[in-house]
Design a protein around this motif. Structure first.
Motif, PDB file in Angstrom:
ATOM      1  N   GLY A  98       0.706  -1.161   0.099  1.00 60.67           N
ATOM      2  CA  GLY A  98       0.159   0.278  -0.038  1.00 60.67           C
ATOM      3  C   GLY A  98       0.810   1.074  -0.139  1.00 60.67           C
ATOM      4  N   THR A  99       1.975   1.244   0.550  1.00 66.75           N
ATOM      5  CA  THR A  99       2.714   2.314   0.459  1.00 66.75           C
ATOM      6  C   THR A  99       3.529   2.660  -0.672  1.00 66.75           C
ATOM      7  N   ALA A 100       3.462   1.813  -1.565  1.00 65.27           N
ATOM      8  CA  ALA A 100       4.131   1.729  -3.068  1.00 65.27           C
ATOM      9  C   ALA A 100       3.022   2.520  -3.893  1.00 65.27           C
ATOM     10  N   LEU A 101       1.670   2.521  -3.489  1.00 55.49           N
ATOM     11  CA  LEU A 101       0.478   2.997  -4.378  1.00 55.49           C
ATOM     12  C   LEU A 101       0.636   4.454  -4.348  1.00 55.49           C
ATOM     13  N   LEU A 102       0.999   5.186  -3.502  1.00 61.32           N
ATOM     14  CA  LEU A 102       0.963   6.662  -3.450  1.00 61.32           C
ATOM     15  C   LEU A 102       2.149   7.173  -2.982  1.00 61.32           C
ATOM     16  N   LYS A 103       2.533   8.353  -3.280  1.00 60.69           N
ATOM     17  CA  LYS A 103       3.752   9.160  -2.935  1.00 60.69           C
ATOM     18  C   LYS A 103       3.637   9.359  -1.298  1.00 60.69           C
ATOM     19  N   GLN A 104       5.049   9.024  -0.796  1.00 56.12           N
ATOM     20  CA  GLN A 104       4.978   9.395   0.841  1.00 56.12           C
ATOM     21  C   GLN A 104       4.507  10.858   1.008  1.00 56.12           C
ATOM     22  N   GLY A 105       3.725  11.281   1.955  1.00 60.00           N
ATOM     23  CA  GLY A 105       3.227  12.768   2.132  1.00 60.00           C
ATOM     24  C   GLY A 105       2.091  12.919   1.601  1.00 60.00           C
ATOM     25  N   SER A 106       1.300  12.186   0.759  1.00 58.46           N
ATOM     26  CA  SER A 106       0.324  12.470  -0.149  1.00 58.46           C
ATOM     27  C   SER A 106      -1.093  12.227   0.247  1.00 58.46           C
ATOM     28  N   VAL A 107      -1.191  11.305   1.258  1.00 62.99           N
ATOM     29  CA  VAL A 107      -2.153  11.140   1.969  1.00 62.99           C
ATOM     30  C   VAL A 107      -2.768  11.881   3.068  1.00 62.99           C
ATOM     31  N   ASN A 108      -3.867  12.706   2.700  1.00 60.04           N
ATOM     32  CA  ASN A 108      -4.230  13.691   3.793  1.00 60.04           C
ATOM     33  C   ASN A 108      -5.210  12.906   4.657  1.00 60.04           C
ATOM     34  N   ASN A 125      -8.606   4.262  -6.031  1.00 61.50           N
ATOM     35  CA  ASN A 125      -8.209   4.161  -7.724  1.00 61.50           C
ATOM     36  C   ASN A 125      -7.149   3.401  -7.809  1.00 61.50           C
ATOM     37  N   ALA A 126      -5.904   3.829  -6.905  1.00 64.39           N
ATOM     38  CA  ALA A 126      -4.623   3.128  -7.004  1.00 64.39           C
ATOM     39  C   ALA A 126      -4.816   1.517  -6.742  1.00 64.39           C
ATOM     40  N   ILE A 127      -5.375   1.119  -5.779  1.00 62.67           N
ATOM     41  CA  ILE A 127      -5.699  -0.421  -5.702  1.00 62.67           C
ATOM     42  C   ILE A 127      -6.206  -1.065  -6.888  1.00 62.67           C
ATOM     43  N   VAL A 128      -7.348  -0.283  -7.278  1.00 54.04           N
ATOM     44  CA  VAL A 128      -7.864  -0.770  -8.436  1.00 54.04           C
ATOM     45  C   VAL A 128      -6.915  -0.985  -9.720  1.00 54.04           C
ATOM     46  N   GLN A 129      -6.242  -0.086 -10.031  1.00 55.08           N
ATOM     47  CA  GLN A 129      -5.123  -0.212 -10.979  1.00 55.08           C
ATOM     48  C   GLN A 129      -4.170  -1.079 -10.663  1.00 55.08           C
ATOM     49  N   ALA A 130      -3.525  -1.188  -9.224  1.00 48.62           N
ATOM     50  CA  ALA A 130      -2.665  -2.350  -9.108  1.00 48.62           C
ATOM     51  C   ALA A 130      -2.845  -3.629  -9.149  1.00 48.62           C
ATOM     52  N   LEU A 132      -5.877  -4.898 -11.013  1.00 46.83           N
ATOM     53  CA  LEU A 132      -6.718  -5.148 -12.101  1.00 46.83           C
ATOM     54  C   LEU A 132      -6.075  -6.166 -12.992  1.00 46.83           C
ATOM     55  N   PRO A 133      -4.743  -6.294 -13.094  1.00 50.37           N
ATOM     56  CA  PRO A 133      -4.257  -7.278 -14.275  1.00 50.37           C
ATOM     57  C   PRO A 133      -4.325  -8.457 -13.505  1.00 50.37           C
ATOM     58  N   GLU A 134      -4.355  -8.814 -12.149  1.00 47.88           N
ATOM     59  CA  GLU A 134      -4.328 -10.226 -11.501  1.00 47.88           C
ATOM     60  C   GLU A 134      -6.026 -10.450 -11.432  1.00 47.88           C
ATOM     61  N   LEU A 135      -6.709  -9.596 -11.244  1.00 41.72           N
ATOM     62  CA  LEU A 135      -8.488  -9.840 -11.123  1.00 41.72           C
ATOM     63  C   LEU A 135      -8.671 -10.382 -12.448  1.00 41.72           C
ATOM     64  N   GLU A 136      -8.193  -9.610 -13.656  1.00 44.06           N
ATOM     65  CA  GLU A 136      -8.635 -10.205 -14.829  1.00 44.06           C
ATOM     66  C   GLU A 136      -8.244 -11.709 -15.135  1.00 44.06           C
ATOM     67  N   LYS A 137      -7.020 -11.952 -14.718  1.00 45.11           N
ATOM     68  CA  LYS A 137      -6.688 -13.120 -14.885  1.00 45.11           C
ATOM     69  C   LYS A 137      -7.759 -14.051 -13.942  1.00 45.11           C
ATOM     70  N   LEU A 138      -8.043 -13.787 -12.910  1.00 46.04           N
ATOM     71  CA  LEU A 138      -8.903 -14.569 -12.052  1.00 46.04           C
ATOM     72  C   LEU A 138     -10.463 -14.698 -12.141  1.00 46.04           C
ATOM     73  N   LYS A 139     -10.804 -13.849 -12.903  1.00 46.50           N
ATOM     74  CA  LYS A 139     -12.321 -13.672 -13.099  1.00 46.50           C
ATOM     75  C   LYS A 139     -12.813 -14.737 -13.803  1.00 46.50           C
TER      76      LYS A 139
END
Length: 147
Positions: A98-108, A125-130, A132-139
């Motif tokens: 989760g820390t790799a999804l957004l820039k440090q200091g960007s979460v209010n 939105n960042a979680i969805v983008q991260a 989505l590729p695996e969810l597509e494989k699993l759907k």
């Protein structure tokens, strides 16, 4: 009012037969404000949950950034420590840092831990983008059996 608990995950999996379970968890186990994370306790909590999920595919998203507040004591250092620790703990779930999804200091946040609605939207939105590729494989994969 009587306190309520969510149904056990194994009951939910048995009822709904999902192709994948997404776990977005880590902050509540990070012991913010404490001297150290109880790694044995976290290991027990994680293993209990992943065992209950069973053979169903699983994606685990760890904590993201926050802001220091004396109320919870969340620090970037502890968020990073927890994210790194969970990476090695959540198997058989795949892990998204989760820390790799957004820039440090960007979460209010509203209180140091809980994001503002706008920051939750950005993180979601960042979680969805991260994922989505695996969810597509699993759907199209059949749901796991023998829970």
């Amino acid at each position: 009012m009587k306190p309520a608990s969510p149904p056990p995950i194994s009951d939910l999996v048995a009822k709904w037969h999902p192709n994948v379970v997404m776990v977005i968890l880590g902050d509540t186990m990070a012991a913010y404000g404490q001297a150290a994370v109880s790694k044995d306790w976290v290991d027990e909590q994680v293993k209990t949950l992943t065992y209950a999920i069973g053979k169903t595919a699983c994606i685990w998203v760890g904590p993201t950034w926050g802001q220091f507040s004396p109320r919870y004591g969340k620090t970037d250092q502890r968020a990073t420590e927890m994210a790194s620790f969970l990476k090695g703990e959540v198997a058989p779930c795949s892990y998204v840092d989760g820390t790799a999804l957004l820039k440090q200091g960007s979460v209010n946040t509203i209180d140091g831990i809980h994001a503002t609605p706008e920051s939750y939207k950005v993180w979601g939105n960042a979680i969805v983008q991260a994922t989505l590729p695996e969810l597509e494989k699993l759907k199209d994969a059949p749901p796991a059996t023998d829970q």
